[in-house]
Design an enzyme around this catalytic site. Sequence first.
Site, PDB file in Angstrom:
ATOM      1  N   TYR A  47       7.896   0.001  17.441  1.00 23.92           N
ATOM      2  CA  TYR A  47       7.687  -0.695  16.027  1.00 23.92           C
ATOM      3  C   TYR A  47       6.758  -0.047  15.034  1.00 23.92           C
ATOM      4  O   TYR A  47       7.135   0.355  13.733  1.00 23.92           O
ATOM      5  CB  TYR A  47       7.182  -2.373  15.913  1.00 23.92           C
ATOM      6  CG  TYR A  47       7.141  -2.840  14.773  1.00 23.92           C
ATOM      7  CD1 TYR A  47       8.192  -3.194  13.894  1.00 23.92           C
ATOM      8  CD2 TYR A  47       5.645  -2.820  14.388  1.00 23.92           C
ATOM      9  CE1 TYR A  47       7.617  -3.778  12.670  1.00 23.92           C
ATOM     10  CE2 TYR A  47       5.137  -3.523  13.245  1.00 23.92           C
ATOM     11  CZ  TYR A  47       6.104  -3.841  12.322  1.00 23.92           C
ATOM     12  OH  TYR A  47       6.193  -4.093  11.097  1.00 23.92           O
TER      13      TYR A  47
ATOM     14  N   SER B   3      -1.462  -7.283   4.814  1.00 22.07           N
ATOM     15  CA  SER B   3      -0.045  -7.506   4.785  1.00 22.07           C
ATOM     16  C   SER B   3       0.060  -8.958   4.590  1.00 22.07           C
ATOM     17  O   SER B   3      -0.943  -9.819   5.133  1.00 22.07           O
ATOM     18  CB  SER B   3       0.621  -6.941   5.992  1.00 22.07           C
ATOM     19  OG  SER B   3       2.046  -7.429   6.019  1.00 22.07           O
TER      20      SER B   3
ATOM     21  N   TYR C 145       5.091 -10.045   0.097  1.00 18.57           N
ATOM     22  CA  TYR C 145       6.780 -10.381   0.220  1.00 18.57           C
ATOM     23  C   TYR C 145       7.041 -11.638  -0.481  1.00 18.57           C
ATOM     24  O   TYR C 145       6.395 -12.533  -0.186  1.00 18.57           O
ATOM     25  CB  TYR C 145       7.128 -10.203   1.788  1.00 18.57           C
ATOM     26  CG  TYR C 145       6.991  -8.963   2.222  1.00 18.57           C
ATOM     27  CD1 TYR C 145       7.649  -7.778   1.731  1.00 18.57           C
ATOM     28  CD2 TYR C 145       6.171  -8.662   3.695  1.00 18.57           C
ATOM     29  CE1 TYR C 145       7.699  -6.482   2.553  1.00 18.57           C
ATOM     30  CE2 TYR C 145       6.328  -7.397   4.065  1.00 18.57           C
ATOM     31  CZ  TYR C 145       7.019  -6.236   3.739  1.00 18.57           C
ATOM     32  OH  TYR C 145       7.124  -5.233   4.246  1.00 18.57           O
TER      33      TYR C 145
ATOM     34  N   THR D 116       5.462  -5.829  -2.739  1.00 23.26           N
ATOM     35  CA  THR D 116       6.256  -4.773  -2.107  1.00 23.26           C
ATOM     36  C   THR D 116       7.836  -5.000  -2.664  1.00 23.26           C
ATOM     37  O   THR D 116       8.348  -6.059  -2.734  1.00 23.26           O
ATOM     38  CB  THR D 116       6.243  -4.915  -0.849  1.00 23.26           C
ATOM     39  OG1 THR D 116       5.057  -4.674  -0.245  1.00 23.26           O
ATOM     40  CG2 THR D 116       7.147  -3.986  -0.078  1.00 23.26           C
TER      41      THR D 116
ATOM     42  N   LYS E 195       4.528  -1.819  -5.552  1.00 27.99           N
ATOM     43  CA  LYS E 195       4.604  -0.740  -4.364  1.00 27.99           C
ATOM     44  C   LYS E 195       6.180  -0.526  -3.961  1.00 27.99           C
ATOM     45  O   LYS E 195       6.914  -1.421  -3.437  1.00 27.99           O
ATOM     46  CB  LYS E 195       3.852  -1.488  -3.220  1.00 27.99           C
ATOM     47  CG  LYS E 195       4.277  -0.646  -1.718  1.00 27.99           C
ATOM     48  CD  LYS E 195       3.037  -1.352  -0.820  1.00 27.99           C
ATOM     49  CE  LYS E 195       2.920  -0.510   0.611  1.00 27.99           C
ATOM     50  NZ  LYS E 195       4.063  -0.657   1.347  1.00 27.99           N
TER      51      LYS E 195
ATOM     52  N   HIS F 198       7.797   3.032   2.092  1.00 24.33           N
ATOM     53  CA  HIS F 198       7.583   2.339   3.161  1.00 24.33           C
ATOM     54  C   HIS F 198       7.484   3.007   4.218  1.00 24.33           C
ATOM     55  O   HIS F 198       7.846   2.459   5.430  1.00 24.33           O
ATOM     56  CB  HIS F 198       8.803   1.251   3.191  1.00 24.33           C
ATOM     57  CG  HIS F 198       8.262  -0.277   3.688  1.00 24.33           C
ATOM     58  ND1 HIS F 198       8.542  -1.393   2.866  1.00 24.33           N
ATOM     59  CD2 HIS F 198       7.785  -0.628   4.635  1.00 24.33           C
ATOM     60  CE1 HIS F 198       7.969  -2.483   3.456  1.00 24.33           C
ATOM     61  NE2 HIS F 198       7.630  -1.964   4.524  1.00 24.33           N
TER      62      HIS F 198
HETATM   63  C1  FNR Z   1       4.423  -0.816   7.081  1.00 21.92           C
HETATM   64  N1  FNR Z   1       4.467  -0.753   5.767  1.00 21.92           N
HETATM   65  C2  FNR Z   1       4.239  -2.212   5.133  1.00 21.92           C
HETATM   66  N2  FNR Z   1       4.484  -2.358   3.789  1.00 21.92           N
HETATM   67  C3  FNR Z   1       4.167  -3.766   3.329  1.00 21.92           C
HETATM   68  O1  FNR Z   1       4.547  -3.652   1.924  1.00 21.92           O
HETATM   69  N3  FNR Z   1       3.950  -4.738   4.134  1.00 21.92           N
HETATM   70  C4  FNR Z   1       3.883  -4.497   5.557  1.00 21.92           C
HETATM   71  O2  FNR Z   1       3.919  -5.660   6.108  1.00 21.92           O
HETATM   72  C5  FNR Z   1       4.236  -3.466   6.077  1.00 21.92           C
HETATM   73  N4  FNR Z   1       4.136  -3.275   7.304  1.00 21.92           N
HETATM   74  C6  FNR Z   1       4.216  -1.975   7.927  1.00 21.92           C
HETATM   75  C7  FNR Z   1       4.141  -1.813   9.303  1.00 21.92           C
HETATM   76  C8  FNR Z   1       4.045  -0.833   9.810  1.00 21.92           C
HETATM   77  C9  FNR Z   1       3.841  -0.492  11.375  1.00 21.92           C
HETATM   78  C10 FNR Z   1       4.140   0.393   9.114  1.00 21.92           C
HETATM   79  C11 FNR Z   1       4.073   1.968   9.841  1.00 21.92           C
HETATM   80  C12 FNR Z   1       4.471   0.500   7.801  1.00 21.92           C
HETATM   81  C13 FNR Z   1       4.439   0.264   4.873  1.00 21.92           C
HETATM   82  C14 FNR Z   1       3.164   0.759   4.586  1.00 21.92           C
HETATM   83  O3  FNR Z   1       2.265  -0.045   3.765  1.00 21.92           O
HETATM   84  C15 FNR Z   1       2.915   2.368   4.079  1.00 21.92           C
HETATM   85  O4  FNR Z   1       3.834   2.279   2.885  1.00 21.92           O
HETATM   86  C16 FNR Z   1       3.363   3.099   5.064  1.00 21.92           C
HETATM   87  O5  FNR Z   1       2.899   2.969   6.270  1.00 21.92           O
HETATM   88  C17 FNR Z   1       2.558   4.695   4.476  1.00 21.92           C
HETATM   89  O6  FNR Z   1       3.064   5.631   5.326  1.00 21.92           O
HETATM   90  P1  FNR Z   1       2.391   6.231   6.522  1.00 21.92           P
HETATM   91  O7  FNR Z   1       0.935   6.448   6.135  1.00 21.92           O
HETATM   92  O8  FNR Z   1       2.541   5.210   7.836  1.00 21.92           O
HETATM   93  O9  FNR Z   1       2.985   7.520   6.801  1.00 21.92           O
END
Ligand code: FNR
Length: 368
Positions: free
Chosen positions: A25, A107, A130, A156, A231, A255
């Site tokens: 995940y 989050s 969200y 988001t 975002k 994302h």
């Molecule tokens: C996310 N991301 C994310 N974004 C958001 O707006 N709400 C969320 O709940 C989540 N949850 C989430 C879970 C996991 C496991 C990942 C990997 C990503 C996206 C996150 O905010 C962000 O945009 C990216 O993770 C940035 O990229 P890197 O640093 O993971 O490469």
Amino acid sequence: MGEITNVMEYQAIAKQKLPKMAYDYYVSGAEDEWTLKQNREAFSRILFRPRILIDVSKIDMTTSVLGFKISMRIMIAPTAFQKMAHPDGEYATARAASAAGTIMTLSSWATSSVEEVASTGPRIRFLQLYVHKDRKVVEQLVRTAERAGFKAIALTVDTPRLGRREADIKNRFVLPPHLTLKNFEGLDIGKMDKTNDSGLASYVAGQIDRSLSWKDVKWLQSITSLPILVKGVITAENARLAVHAGASGIIVSNHGARQLDYVPATISALEEVVTAAQGRIPVYLDGGIRRGTDVFKALALGASGIFIGRPVVFALAAEGEAGVRNVLRMLREEFELTMALSGCTTLADIKRSHILTEGNRLRPVPRL
Ligand code: FNR
């Protein structure tokens, strides 16, 4: 465990420690994971043009974000379900961010509530939002965040439906039974059912408002005076619309490559968004930041700051709070070193002319 010398090393440790469903995940991108690879590779196509013989004996990295003073332009992106990585989950992340003097974005789908995170002490924090079909749920969460002293909302906008993450589909991903979406506890929407699909994709399909549009940014402004960061913007057109809608900032994000595959790497989309925003609102970036050099490249292309996602969950899985502290420390030190080796002593010294992108290899060398 040998000595950790860069943030990427936590990924292999997380893989060893976590159940397959949790690791998959965290690590996955959407579909072919083309964008996931690009989010990293695009940084390696940007090269430095350092200035030399500049006194770099003192380097100042302090800055402010939306008017709030922080220690560096490296912040924490929202990632869901952090207690799946470590029992301390979001508490550990909040404490590590506080110790580093930087901002954590919580989050909506956290496994610790807004109040629980606030209980770790007063700090500058943002809430990621969200938008559920039931707007009362959203309003309630925003109110709770305001009361708990959160300072901004990251809305988001790239997730009307969940991207196709095939490992989650194969694993029939659901939250482990001892965890819930803490912000919605008692609301009958804090659980995720096991289905014949990714349980999260089904949850999103059932709960999240697919009809969300620009007019809802206005709606959000009507229910809160907190600044709103949009975002998930990766084009000039959407950057202009975000400015027009009265957003306080933009986060260039795909994302973490988990939504639409074959969108460009965020670092490749950054300059177009910065140009379109015309300095009217700050532009931040997330996606693929793993090195201090990546932070520098983003700032040179006009970002006002960056956020990290996966490095936090992998470090949490490996070492809990100590791991997240270490990630923030390593990135800070690498970034400081990059500034020194590029001849920059303040953030204002970091200029577009310090880097060379593929697009401008053939352009004439700028006059300094
Ligand atoms: C996310 N991301 C994310 N974004 C958001 O707006 N709400 C969320 O709940 C989540 N949850 C989430 C879970 C996991 C496991 C990942 C990997 C990503 C996206 C996150 O905010 C962000 O945009 C990216 O993770 C940035 O990229 P890197 O640093 O993971 O490469």
